[in-house]
Enzyme design. Structure first.
Site, PDB file in Angstrom:
ATOM      1  N   ASP A 188      33.485  27.745 103.096  1.00 21.60           N
ATOM      2  CA  ASP A 188      33.062  28.019 104.469  1.00 21.60           C
ATOM      3  C   ASP A 188      32.092  29.195 104.478  1.00 21.60           C
ATOM      4  O   ASP A 188      32.438  30.302 104.047  1.00 21.60           O
ATOM      5  CB  ASP A 188      34.287  28.340 105.331  1.00 21.60           C
ATOM      6  CG  ASP A 188      33.908  28.800 106.719  1.00 21.60           C
ATOM      7  OD1 ASP A 188      33.206  28.045 107.414  1.00 21.60           O
ATOM      8  OD2 ASP A 188      34.301  29.920 107.108  1.00 21.60           O
ATOM      9  N   TYR A 193      26.167  35.090 107.754  1.00 26.83           N
ATOM     10  CA  TYR A 193      26.818  35.782 106.637  1.00 26.83           C
ATOM     11  C   TYR A 193      25.810  36.211 105.580  1.00 26.83           C
ATOM     12  O   TYR A 193      26.105  37.074 104.753  1.00 26.83           O
ATOM     13  CB  TYR A 193      27.866  34.889 105.962  1.00 26.83           C
ATOM     14  CG  TYR A 193      29.037  34.482 106.802  1.00 26.83           C
ATOM     15  CD1 TYR A 193      29.243  34.995 108.083  1.00 26.83           C
ATOM     16  CD2 TYR A 193      29.955  33.554 106.317  1.00 26.83           C
ATOM     17  CE1 TYR A 193      30.317  34.590 108.849  1.00 26.83           C
ATOM     18  CE2 TYR A 193      31.049  33.152 107.079  1.00 26.83           C
ATOM     19  CZ  TYR A 193      31.215  33.665 108.341  1.00 26.83           C
ATOM     20  OH  TYR A 193      32.282  33.247 109.094  1.00 26.83           O
ATOM     21  N   LYS A 218      27.308  27.344 109.567  1.00 27.45           N
ATOM     22  CA  LYS A 218      27.248  27.470 111.027  1.00 27.45           C
ATOM     23  C   LYS A 218      25.889  28.004 111.466  1.00 27.45           C
ATOM     24  O   LYS A 218      25.280  28.803 110.759  1.00 27.45           O
ATOM     25  CB  LYS A 218      28.336  28.431 111.527  1.00 27.45           C
ATOM     26  CG  LYS A 218      29.704  28.197 110.908  1.00 27.45           C
ATOM     27  CD  LYS A 218      30.694  29.277 111.298  1.00 27.45           C
ATOM     28  CE  LYS A 218      31.928  29.228 110.426  1.00 27.45           C
ATOM     29  NZ  LYS A 218      31.683  29.675 109.035  1.00 27.45           N
ATOM     30  N   HIS A 251      28.313  28.424 115.895  1.00 27.89           N
ATOM     31  CA  HIS A 251      29.165  29.569 115.557  1.00 27.89           C
ATOM     32  C   HIS A 251      29.860  30.170 116.784  1.00 27.89           C
ATOM     33  O   HIS A 251      31.039  30.511 116.725  1.00 27.89           O
ATOM     34  CB  HIS A 251      28.322  30.635 114.856  1.00 27.89           C
ATOM     35  CG  HIS A 251      29.093  31.510 113.935  1.00 27.89           C
ATOM     36  ND1 HIS A 251      28.584  32.005 112.757  1.00 27.89           N
ATOM     37  CD2 HIS A 251      30.358  31.981 113.993  1.00 27.89           C
ATOM     38  CE1 HIS A 251      29.503  32.735 112.139  1.00 27.89           C
ATOM     39  NE2 HIS A 251      30.576  32.744 112.887  1.00 27.89           N
TER      40      HIS A 251
END
Length: 432
Positions: A188, A193, A218, A251
């Site tokens: 994930d 990120y 996402k 997200h």
């Protein structure tokens, strides 16, 4: 996955040292088989005539330097090392003579080393496919998951995966490799990120066939809207180095506000709540049609958000990733998702290190009691509790021992009484 409000988010002279030409030439190094070399001035090279399309800027430059016989000459005639790499990769320039032989030997050595490294990372069950089970609690291995979409043949989302939130850019590869080596098949990640490229490197080096992996990422708040979402997906695919994404999520339902934006501003600037349905979700549906995404879903959506989306969507959301743990047992949302065929995937299952809650979660009396009864760790009990509730999990750790420990959640089950005791901890407290 956790909220990332404080994270960085979202830019001519000939060489006097040319070797004698009387020597017989070794076969040219083939770009189709070898990576580009580390270019040195004395390397002998040979260009293909008419390698670029006439009338273009690149053609004019190419015609100036294609007569070079060494790297030094090519650079003097206007080429750059980036041009050499590009041309080599497309077979427009090749090494000749001793440089070709030397490069071929070095490339072969590097490829052998890479193969040995890949073999070292490859888990024993790498060739085993993902397997669909009826409920999260019925899973027996990290390869087991729930089928997404209607009917058989949909992608299988593993019930337990490896989360990469807060694994920094440039540092995520090793933990992801450790997770894959430990048997995890779901990774994930997310646009925000900033570690998708590391994830991509890890999955390529893992030795696990792509079809036996499940990659979830996402689209971030600032990319809401049709064109921005299509662009974000293209960038994620490029960073991940894959032809398709198994699961693509929105997200957050809202736009980006707050730091580092100036007070009172919003990103995207044309944001309206309808934009996520008429723009972002439409793009995601089209990505499914194009085969670039296998399944689509959302994150941090409430029942209200889901109901609104389901009124206008062409493809129903298949997953909702939300905060879900003993202090926040979102029963209404869980039941709504079950009723409508939406898989609930939990984050913050072990608490949030940002909020100093992990140790608190482990110390909860019903969690400690269940851990003692089943000879398990508190972390394993918390993850098992989520599966018993019907939720999926994506725990994260940088510690190889913890990564392996969090995977051992299939050898025991909690009793109804133990599940109810942990449920009773609920107080509505949110960490994200």
């Amino acid at each position: 996955m956790l909220r990332v409000g404080s994270r960085r988010w979202y830019s001519c002279e000939l060489s006097a040292f040319a070797p004698p030409l009387a020597m017989p030439e070794a076969p040219a190094a083939s770009a189709a088989a070898l990576p580009a070399p580390k270019w040195e001035d004395g390397m002998r090279i040979k260009y293909v005539a008419e390698g670029k399309k006439k009338g273009t800027l690149s053609y004019d430059r190419y015609e100036k330097y294609r007569h070079a016989t060494t790297v030094a000459e090519a650079l003097q005639l206007g080429s750059k090392k980036s041009d050499l790499n590009w041309d080599f990769g497309r077979g427009l320039v090749s090494l000749v003579g001793g440089a070709a032989t030397k490069h071929a030997a070095a490339a072969s050595k590097d490829q052998s080393a890479a193969k040995r490294q890949k073999t070292a990372h490859t888990p024993a069950d790498a060739a085993q496919p993902l397997n669909a089970v009826s409920t999260p609690a019925a899973a027996k291995t990290l390869r087991d998951g729930v089928a997404l979409g209607k009917g058989k043949g949909g992608p299988v989302l593993p019930v337990a995966g490896f989360g990469t939130y807060k694994l920094k850019k440039g540092e995520a590869k090793t933990p992801v490799l450790e997770a894959l080596k430990a048997g995890y098949r779901l990774i994930d990640t997310a646009q925000v990120y900033e570690n998708e490229a590391d994830v991509g490197v890890a999955i390529r080096e893992s030795g696990v066939p792509r079809e036996n992996l499940f990659i979830e990422t996402k689209v971030w708040r600032s990319s809401h809207g049709y064109e921005r979402t299509m662009k974000a997906a293209k960038q994620s695919l490029k960073r991940l180095g894959t032809d398709y994404i198994d699961l693509y999520l929105i997200h957050w339902p809202g736009a980006k506000t707050g730091w580092p934006l100036a007070k009172g501003t919003i990103c995207p600037p044309d944001w309206t709540p309808a934009l996520r349905d008429t723009g972002t979700w439409r793009a995601m549906e089209d990505l499914v049609d194009q085969g670039k995404v296998k399944a689509i879903g959302v994150a941090n959506y409430s029942v209200r958000h889901l109901k609104q989306l389901m009124k206008v969507c062409r493809i129903k959301p298949m997953v909702n990733q939300v905060e879900f743990h003993p202090r926040l047992v979102q029963s209404e949302l869980l039941e709504f998702c079950k009723k409508n065929g939406i898989v609930l995937q939990a984050y913050a299952s072990l608490g949030s290190s940002d909020a100093g809650q992990a140790a608190t979660f482990f110390a909860l009396p019903p969690v400690r009691a269940a851990a003692e009864a089943h000879k398990a760790t508190p972390a394993q009990v918390l993850l098992r509790w989520a599966l018993e509730k019907g939720a999926l999990v994506v725990p994260k750790s940088c510690n190889p021992e913890r990564i392996r420990e969090n995977a051992k959640i299939f050898s025991f089950s909690l009793t109804k009484k133990e599940v109810a005791a942990i449920d009773a901890v609920h107080d509505g407290g949110r960490l994200a």
